[in-house]
Design an enzyme around this catalytic site. Structure first.
Site, PDB file in Angstrom:
ATOM      1  N   TYR A 296     -20.222 -13.964  17.412  1.00  0.00           N
ATOM      2  CA  TYR A 296     -18.791 -13.676  17.345  1.00  0.00           C
ATOM      3  C   TYR A 296     -18.346 -13.921  15.906  1.00  0.00           C
ATOM      4  O   TYR A 296     -19.126 -13.673  14.994  1.00  0.00           O
ATOM      5  CB  TYR A 296     -18.058 -14.480  18.417  1.00  0.00           C
ATOM      6  CG  TYR A 296     -18.294 -13.913  19.798  1.00  0.00           C
ATOM      7  CD1 TYR A 296     -17.664 -12.738  20.181  1.00  0.00           C
ATOM      8  CD2 TYR A 296     -19.165 -14.517  20.688  1.00  0.00           C
ATOM      9  CE1 TYR A 296     -17.896 -12.174  21.431  1.00  0.00           C
ATOM     10  CE2 TYR A 296     -19.398 -13.960  21.944  1.00  0.00           C
ATOM     11  CZ  TYR A 296     -18.758 -12.785  22.309  1.00  0.00           C
ATOM     12  OH  TYR A 296     -18.988 -12.241  23.528  1.00  0.00           O
ATOM     13  N   GLU A 372      11.536 -22.765  14.027  1.00  0.00           N
ATOM     14  CA  GLU A 372      11.712 -21.386  13.525  1.00  0.00           C
ATOM     15  C   GLU A 372      12.144 -21.314  12.059  1.00  0.00           C
ATOM     16  O   GLU A 372      12.103 -20.249  11.462  1.00  0.00           O
ATOM     17  CB  GLU A 372      12.726 -20.627  14.397  1.00  0.00           C
ATOM     18  CG  GLU A 372      12.189 -20.284  15.772  1.00  0.00           C
ATOM     19  CD  GLU A 372      13.247 -19.614  16.642  1.00  0.00           C
ATOM     20  OE1 GLU A 372      14.420 -20.023  16.561  1.00  0.00           O
ATOM     21  OE2 GLU A 372      12.886 -18.700  17.399  1.00  0.00           O
TER      22      GLU A 372
END
Ligand code: NI
Length: 395
Positions: A296, A372
């Site tokens: 991977y 945020e």
């Protein structure tokens, strides 16, 4: 106006985007609406989104006003998929898709990159080269990036930038550190075959469970006796299935596991080492082991000094030397490595943890949410990095 100021101006828009995408999370390989919605935003900004017929995600190209035939192209990447997690944040914009949540913050990546694109479009005429915008699907599958590389997405790209919002790192700090950042992630399956017999007569069979138990124990000698102790390596057997009944000698065991390391050299040896132990230990019991090894993403290593410096300087230019903080490398993985195997790249982290606001849950947790106020920084970094890279490379 500079990018820092533009990011302040666009802050509410970026937050709105994050909240929108947070409400409609889609799992890896299922991001059809997310892809469509991002495409709409790009069109509104005057860009032409390019889609794939059989895959989600999209890309668009910002052609710089000062680009020539020799100009460079820098790619900016955001991943867009969510996780099979039932959200328990209590946010008023929480997931409307039951059992699916943007628990890794990829909603923030979408919003930050859209914000970065918006700013770059305002400075399009000044750009000394091109910016390829990549919204990538299926990061959580560990190999979502592979499709794009195989379909030539980076063939016209000179370098790539990406960043992850991080719950284990304080807001509003950022990290663009040289060296290994995240580990490779390769998975393996070992099948052990024995011969069944009555549990009271083990001498009539070959016990696959006993052989498997020895294999598991010996595998840890790769970490403790073959690997350089200064190099982190994890070999984990996470699943084992075998046997039919308490009084039957098992004729089959299947084990699945994963290996993680920051060292490309050690990574290249691991498959052979696991095979040697599995086959020989099984053989010593008269059993037979077969190994299936799946590669991977490799390790994420920031080993391009020029890119490290551009990112560092871009952050400091906007937010001062104090905006950067060290962050220990980790054993988790990121399929951004598949892009970095194709072109030079840099991968950073944007802190989202804020204990004062009660935001302490980490990525992949059902309570994960972000401060945020860092989103504008992440957006500004996309824009400033691309701008500065093109400036620097066109000298
Ligand atoms: Ni993630």
């Amino acid at each position: 106006m500079n990018f820092k100021e533009m990011a302040e101006q666009n802050e509410q828009w970026v937050i709105q985007q994050r909240r929108f995408f947070h409400q409609y999370p889609e799992l890896s390989f299922e991001e059809t609406n997310t892809t469509k919605e991002i495409g709409k935003r790009l069109e509104e900004m005057g860009l032409e989104p390019h889609y794939y017929e059989d895959y989600n995600g999209l890309w668009a190209m910002i052609k710089g006003g000062k680009a020539t035939a020799d100009s460079k192209t820098i790619a900016l990447r955001a991943d867009i998929d969510a996780l099979p997690v039932e959200e328990h944040t209590g946010l008023d914009f929480c997931s409307k898709n039951p059992g699916v949540m943007h628990a890794c913050g990829h909603d923030c990546h979408i919003a930050m990159l859209l914000g970065g694109v918006k700013m770059l479009m305002e400075k399009k005429d000044e750009l000394q080269g091109n910016v390829k915008i990549i919204f990538q699907a299926a990061e959580e599958s560990c190999y979502g990036a592979r499709y794009y590389v195989e379909h030539g997405l980076l063939d016209d790209v000179d370098a790539i930038y990406g960043a992850h919002i991080w719950g284990d790192f304080d807001a509003p700090y950022m990290n663009f550190e040289a060296g290994p950042r995240m580990a490779s992630c390769d998975n393996f399956t070992i099948e052990v075959e024995g011969v069944s017999a009555h549990g009271s007569a083990p001498n009539h069979g070959i016990d696959a469970i006993l052989a498997a138990a020895h294999i598991i124990t010996e595998l840890q000698s790769i970490v403790s006796r073959v690997n350089d102790p200064l190099n982190p390596l994890v070999v984990t057997v996470g699943e084992i299935h075998g046997g039919q009944r308490f009084n039957i000698i098992a004729n089959k065991v299947v084990m699945e596991g994963t290996t993680r390391t920051h060292s490309p050299e050690m990574r290249a040896k691991t498959e052979g080492l696991i095979r040697r132990i599995a086959e020989h230990v099984a053989e010593s019991f008269g059993a037979k082991a077969t190994l299936k090894f799946d590669y991977y993403p490799g390790p994420v290593i920031n080993d391009h000094e020029d890119l490290n410096k551009i990112a560092h300087d871009a952050a400091v230019k906007m937010y001062g030397e104090d905006c950067l903080k060290p962050l220990a490398k980790m054993m988790g993985s990121e399929d951004f490595a598949m892009f970095m195997e194709k072109v030079p790249g840099i991968f950073g982290f944007i802190g989202s943890r804020n204990p004062e606001l009660g935001f302490t849950a980490k990525n992949h947790n059902d309570h994960y949410t972000v401060d945020e106020s860092v989103l504008k920084r992440g957006a500004a970094m996309y824009a400033q990095f691309a701008y500065d890279y093109l400036e620097e490379k066109s000298k």
